[in-house]
Design a protein around this motif. Sequence first.
Motif, short mmCIF file in Angstrom:
data_model
loop_
_atom_site.label_atom_id
_atom_site.label_comp_id
_atom_site.label_asym_id
_atom_site.label_seq_id
_atom_site.Cartn_x
_atom_site.Cartn_y
_atom_site.Cartn_z
N GLN A 21 -0.56 7.31 3.07
CA GLN A 21 -0.63 7.79 1.67
C GLN A 21 -1.23 9.20 1.64
O GLN A 21 -0.71 10.10 0.99
CB GLN A 21 -1.56 6.89 0.85
N LYS A 77 -3.67 -1.99 6.82
CA LYS A 77 -4.11 -1.44 5.54
C LYS A 77 -4.58 0.01 5.73
O LYS A 77 -4.21 0.91 4.98
CB LYS A 77 -5.24 -2.28 4.96
N HIS A 117 -2.95 3.46 4.34
CA HIS A 117 -3.79 4.32 3.51
C HIS A 117 -3.75 5.76 4.03
O HIS A 117 -3.62 6.72 3.27
CB HIS A 117 -5.22 3.77 3.54
N ILE A 150 0.82 -1.21 0.00
CA ILE A 150 0.00 0.00 0.00
C ILE A 150 0.85 1.25 0.00
O ILE A 150 0.57 2.21 -0.72
CB ILE A 150 -0.99 -0.03 1.17
#
Lengths: 737, 328
Positions: free
Chosen positions: A527, A520, A524, A483
């Motif tokens: 990001q 996850k 995220h 990710i």
Amino acid sequence: MIAETKYIGKPTRRVDGIKKVTGNAEYSAEFNPEHLVHGYIINSTISKGKIVAVHDEEALKVPGVRQVFTHKNIPIEVKIDSDYTDPLAPPGNPFRPFYDENILYNGQPVALIIADTFETAAYASGLVEIEYEKDEGCEVDLKANLQNATREDVPDPPEPRGDAAKAYDSSKYKVDVEYYLPRHYQNPMETFATVAIWSEEEQGFTIYDKIQGVGSSQQYISGIFNLEKEKVRVLSPFVGGGFGSGLRPQYQLFCAAMASKVLKLPVKVVMTRAQMFSFGHRPACLQRLKLSSDKSGKLESITHEAFGETSRFEKFNETVVDWSGMMYQCDNVQFDYQLVPLDVYTPMDMRAPGGATGMYALECAIDELAIEAGVDPLEFRLINYADRDQNEDKPYSSKELRAAFLKASESFGWDKRNAKPGSMEAGNSLVGYGMATGVWEALQQESAAKAILTAEGKLTVSSGTADIGTGTYTIMSQIAAEIVGVPLENVEFQLGDSSLPKAPIEGGSWTASSVGSAVKLVCHELQKKIFGYAQQSFPEELKYAMFEDAQFSDRHLSVKSNRLSYSEILAASGNNSVEVSVNSQPADDRSKYSCYSHSCVMVEVHVDKDTKMITVPRVVSAIAGGKILNPKTAESQILGGITWGISMALEEEGMMDSRNGRIMNANLAEYHVAVQADVQDLEVIFVPEHDEIVNPLGAKGLGEIGIVGVASAICNAIYNATGKRVRELPITLDKLV
Amino acid sequence: MNNISYNRAESVKNASEQFGTDKEMSRFIGGGTNLLDLMKYRVENPEHLIDINHLDLSEVENTDSGGLILGATRTNADTAYHEEVEKRYPLLSEAMLSAASAQLRNMATNGGNLLQRTRCFYFYDTATPCNKREPGSGCSALEGFNRLHAILGESEHCIATHPSDMAVALAALNATVHVDGTSGKRSIPILEFHRLPGDTPHIETSLEPGEIITGIELPEKGFAKNYHYLKVRDRPSYAFALVSVAAALELDNNTIKDIRVALGAVAHKPWREPSVEKEFIGEDATIGNFEKLAAKLTEGATGYGDNDFKIPLIKKSIVRALTEAMNK
């Protein structure tokens, strides 16, 4: 459309593999702080009664012996206002080591010798004499004590549907059978061990403990010693197998912590293999199943009753009978589940707790009914296939069991099975084919995680979960690398430390789904933060960029034709690193569905015509377990489950003498589990199963499903080979003579 | 485990002298695969361990009479895989390789194999009565877990079995145990080496205190053509026998010229009845005759509950082992 992935779903070697095979992975017993002293535990030799005298004078004379702890001299602080519960304590009062003179079960810890070396402590333990006053009678045999069964503090099984008794009476085909499963002991390779270090200065503990969740040991110790949780730091970076035995703290933890605080020295206490049989275990269980069908094999009634054992002090319960209400479409069902308190330690979860037990009996009884009705056992399962969970009246989030049946039967060659018992032969053996279905709930728990990406490109992700050999380090690193878009070798995943973000205890096959979802999510969020920094620092380049259009790969953020490296983004934004923490919860939508993994197990057995020795030359297990994050570690999970299923079917039995409550085969020479020579051709098939509901990863967890159904498939195959139905585990050859 | 002294013996004589006369004080140690476990369980509590591994007792040598002597301190693995043993006494090799695990066979010695103790659960648990461990305390196995226990030659004092596979093959082969001690060398036929429990189950062999097994002699006749070792057990490796049969035949066409049947895990010692075997010499090698022999060999067999299955099982196993030997 499923996007191409770089790491998730790829067979990946364990990131901690090199450490493990080179001896650099440090397990709890391998920490050796300065001034360390060693403890050795003495266990009771009676099952019921009390200690009337402790003769420790000779032991205390041995040079190097520091102290002998018993109920007589442990500090009062652990007796008053102390809370011995742990997060998974069942209803009742948890066992308190050395609390008083009373003996509650055979093998109860009664004394702790502390000495400068392990050998001295072990030697001195032989010089301590404990005098007992024995109570008459000892109730440890489940079947002999059913009259004491109770429903008190036992969760209700699912509601009945229709009228099972009436339907049973009017059905064409019926079976009414009892199945018995003996006590099983988890026996991970690493025995329980604790190194406890009390700090006077900080008035707190640092503890290295073998445990499946550091939060469990932390709660237990802080409760006993009345400490703030922050004052108890628990570390457990590597765990040599748990199988449920490490879901609750064991008594060596109490011993090490108590002795360390009293003596103001670091204390190590390691259990012996024999002591691994002196606490929780998979409870013995007696089950009665009444099933009936019409002439076509359509199920008309299911009645499933179970008696499980528990201790006198806690009510340990499992989900044993519920499966019978959801595995097959059936409108007349009835359940009962009761506990029988015995003079034993409280049982505890062991791989696929309740599921392995309940499905063992159900899947054997289904085989019996299919044979009764003259329907092929696979066909019978298809006729009664449940597309909806009738217990909860909910649809499944996904259920590719039909595909699992198909894949397994193709690969196994189920069509070559001759239904007539004893009709297939190989050399001097009778050959049997058997099958069973497996199931396990796909759970998700709340979990937290933290991620830090440095300007140098190193990504550190952490969560206070555990890796009990399942591959947590590896799959979490894969998710993070995927990710965030950094190479796998740049990722460090940290776990097994109570100072890390809080994660659930590793159990119930929920770690991949719970912690994986948190990882996850945190990645995220990372990001997003990178994107935010980029927008601030590169306003021109990212003028019209939307986060949704951004790609994060190869250590770069790309939006359309713009490509910026993480290091230049961080440098331009004036940050050395970027850090995010999250707490991930199961989605609300999830509650509208039933989430389960399923399997189809097919086995071939050979039974020698003369000696009745049983071998299992082939097992095929087709798994519908959602998204497979790492096929390599996933396959290992299932292979381990199948192997254990072979043990469960043919070998495992904790033999407790009903005269004195002692486990008579408390060693790995006589408590049999499958050895290399038992394991022949095992095939694992993962059936594609897409699930957007179960959790953001679509993964269902694979820790338990591999064992469920294996024992039933073997039992059913033995019937096919011999015409003999053995309704008690283990199916040892004497039961076929 | 107790504090112990540990000394290497310099010679057989020296080892024997170090042992002294008190049977409980000292133990010779070879591979230690059983002794050390027993010491950790506090079943064996010697004060002196005398290491005999460095004595010159590890060779395999031909005898003048055409047989073979297996050194007492040679490991089971090195013995079972020895060329002469594999070629001339494959029954012994097969039996030895069916035992324990590769790791244990690499440590365990031939002398130690004969002296290993029973696997009776109660013998290992000092919290329970056991006449073998503590004479006069009672036998817990009589009414306890006795699935592994004896059906032949047992007594009300003890129903334990001898767990060795090697000894069963040695019994079939008429081996001789060579011993040496302060009172000199002597040879003991294998069938007289182990004892039945009677009222002294704690005395398991005819060894005197301080006597050392120096070697095991195999006579020339090895039955290398028609033999079979059948071990019936709960799992295919690392499990003691539930019953075992060492079967050997010498055939002249279909006529039995010689026959040996030794049974393991059914008695306090490897079980053999040469007089019963003799009755079948000159008879045809047929399943019917094997069944008759099996019935005779197991006459008077008694079960104690969990081990009742051994009676039908051993009969079937005898027939099977002889059939396999015949068809080899």
